[in-house]
Design a protein around this motif. Structure first.
Motif, PDB file in Angstrom:
ATOM      1  N   MET A 180      41.663  40.210  47.940  1.00  0.00           N
ATOM      2  CA  MET A 180      41.052  41.501  48.271  1.00  0.00           C
ATOM      3  C   MET A 180      39.999  41.325  49.366  1.00  0.00           C
ATOM      4  SD  MET A 180      40.594  43.866  44.922  1.00  0.00           S
ATOM      5  CE  MET A 180      39.687  42.753  43.911  1.00  0.00           C
ATOM      6  N   LEU A 184      31.927  43.451  43.311  1.00  0.00           N
ATOM      7  CA  LEU A 184      32.462  42.084  43.243  1.00  0.00           C
ATOM      8  C   LEU A 184      31.457  41.159  42.564  1.00  0.00           C
ATOM      9  CD1 LEU A 184      34.965  40.543  44.398  1.00  0.00           C
ATOM     10  CD2 LEU A 184      33.533  39.941  46.333  1.00  0.00           C
ATOM     11  N   TYR A 191      31.453  47.593  47.627  1.00  0.00           N
ATOM     12  CA  TYR A 191      32.448  46.574  47.291  1.00  0.00           C
ATOM     13  C   TYR A 191      31.769  45.260  46.889  1.00  0.00           C
ATOM     14  CZ  TYR A 191      36.014  43.034  47.695  1.00  0.00           C
ATOM     15  OH  TYR A 191      36.828  41.971  47.419  1.00  0.00           O
ATOM     16  N   VAL A 227      43.257  36.991  43.139  1.00  0.00           N
ATOM     17  CA  VAL A 227      43.350  38.414  43.496  1.00  0.00           C
ATOM     18  C   VAL A 227      42.045  38.867  44.151  1.00  0.00           C
ATOM     19  CG1 VAL A 227      43.527  40.738  42.568  1.00  0.00           C
ATOM     20  CG2 VAL A 227      45.073  38.962  41.760  1.00  0.00           C
ATOM     21  N   LEU A 228      40.902  38.431  43.569  1.00  0.00           N
ATOM     22  CA  LEU A 228      39.605  38.810  44.154  1.00  0.00           C
ATOM     23  C   LEU A 228      39.486  38.274  45.577  1.00  0.00           C
ATOM     24  CD1 LEU A 228      37.282  38.172  41.077  1.00  0.00           C
ATOM     25  CD2 LEU A 228      38.023  40.368  41.974  1.00  0.00           C
TER      26      LEU A 228
END
Lengths: 164, 284
Positions: free
Chosen positions: B158, B119, B115, B154-155
């Protein structure tokens, strides 16, 4: 500022496409490729660690081999030194014995020669006494015209020679 | 009603587009126009009634970023024992994220590498692609999707969700003790806990806003300086030398700085996410 001015129109699309493309990247790259790449790195690290350990083991083996060789070599050398020392001692003893034998022979010859010299000297002294007694009788006969007994002359010579 | 609202907003955005077009006509540079989202195709695509998912220039650059990140990492998939240059570059990046997580979270951090790596690479490539001077090609415009707080938000959400999910899954309700620092006397904890709660809840906002503001500020600054260059140059030789040339030199320097900022912001996003995950992984 379009970020705020357009938010009502674009929010759903922005969120949707971000989720789509980030999700795709995460699935393909994050879950699919990254573990494999990290696996490769781990494998390489393990290989390097194994190779290093093997090299270390080989080095240790070589070191112990060298140590064993050194002790063996030292033993051989000390054995050789012992042999040399033995031979030296034997040779020294033999030469000493020979020297002693020669010395004793020389001593015996020397003693013999000295005895001969002494005998010669005493016989020579006896002759000198005889000659001196005869000369004394001759001198007396010529000077005094009298005969002197041989024994008396000899006694007189002995007395003079003893006094020096 | 909803359809009417849609028409009204469509009219509004058309008016806004006309305004920016007029600004371009008169030779003025609008430094905010670069952030305008325009549909490339599928402007009537709808996920459900009223939820428009037109494929915009923003989505296009997200797609390019996703493709480039995938291509970059795929190029390092040869899995050779002795890596080539490309494989070395990819392994350096994964190693960088791996070290980052190991340093901040520990051994448990390894499972977050996929992840955090995605990212980091997604933000880094998005930031850098916005700086590529594709504008030199006529009618092609670079777009930095990380300069939109809808995207960075949004990032951030998350990352924050992962923190919450991991925290509650691992520690249950005990996760709330995060708001009480270790060995705090009860009397102090009464006051500290609300402050800690607020600082915790602010995290996704600070995470999103930091990246959005840094990216937007840099691009606005570059466009403002570019407008100085154009205005100075069209104002005659005197202003061209006095204003245009220094502005251009400054633009070159700030472009270099922006490349640095692109990397730093991606790193900061990944670093802070890993720090927040650390709170959830190792409670105190």
């Amino acid at each position: 500022m379009p970020q705020i001015a357009q938010i009502a129109d674009t929010l759903s699309g922005q969120v949707f496409w971000l989720l789509v493309f980030f999700g795709l990247t995460f699935a393909l790259v994050g879950l699919g490729m990254v573990p494999k790449i990290m696996g490769t790195v781990d494998l390489r690290d393990q290989q390097i660690a194994g190779d290093l350990a093997a090299a270390q083991a080989a080095r240790d083996a070589a070191d112990s081999e060298e140590a064993a060789w050194r002790t063996r070599e030292n033993a051989n050398r000390s054995a050789a030194q012992g042999v040399i020392a033995d031979a030296k001692a034997k040779a020294a003893a033999a030469s000493a014995a020979k020297l002693a034998e020669a010395q004793s022979r020389l001593d015996a010859q020397l003693a013999e020669a000295e005895a001969g010299i002494n005998a010669a000297r005493t016989s020579a002294l006896a002759e000198i006494e005889g000659v001196a007694a005869d000369a004394a009788r001759d001198i007396v006969a010529r000077v005094a015209g009298t005969e002197v007994e041989l024994a008396a002359a000899q006694a007189a010579v002995k007395e003079v020679m003893a006094h020096g | 009603m909803a359809a009417e609202d849609g028409i009204v907003t469509a009219e509004k955005s058309m008016m806004a587009a006309e305004k920016t077009f007029e600004a371009a006509e008169t030779g003025k540079v609008d430094p905010m126009k670069q952030f305008t989202i325009e549909p490339v195709f599928g402007s009537d695509w709808q996920l459900a009634d009223g939820i428009n998912i037109a494929f915009t220039n923003s989505a296009l650059w997200m797609a390019i970023t996703a493709a480039l990140v995938t291509a970059f990492v795929a190029g390092g998939m040869k899995r050779q024992l002795v890596p080539g240059r490309w494989q070395m570059a990819v392994e350096t990046m994964t190693g960088f994220i791996d070290d980052l997580l190991e340093a901040n979270i520990g051994k448990a951090g390894r499972k977050y590498v996929p992840y955090i790596f995605t990212l980091f690479m997604f933000i880094l490539f998005g930031n850098l692609l916005g700086l590529v001077p594709v504008g030199l090609i006529p009618s092609v415009h670079a777009f930095t999707f990380t300069s939109h707080f809808t995207v960075t938000g949004v990032l951030a959400i998350m990352s924050f969700s992962i923190v919450l999910i991991v925290g509650f899954a691992k520690h249950g309700l005990h996760f709330f003790s995060l708001f009480v620092p270790k060995d705090t006397p009860f009397l102090m904890a009464v006051f500290i806990a609300p402050i800690e709660l607020v600082s915790f809840m602010v995290r996704p906002f600070s995470l999103a806003l930091r990246l959005f503001v840094a990216m937007m500020a840099g691009h606005v600054l570059l466009k403002v300086l570019a407008s100085f260059v154009i205005a100075g140059g069209s104002g005659g030789i005197g202003t061209g030398v006095l204003v245009g040339v220094p502005s251009f030199v400054l633009m070159v320097a700030i472009s270099a700085l922006e490349i640095l900022v692109a990397g730093i912001q991606a790193y900061v996003f990944a670093l802070l996410t890993s720090l927040y995950i650390n709170d959830a992984e190792n409670l105190h």
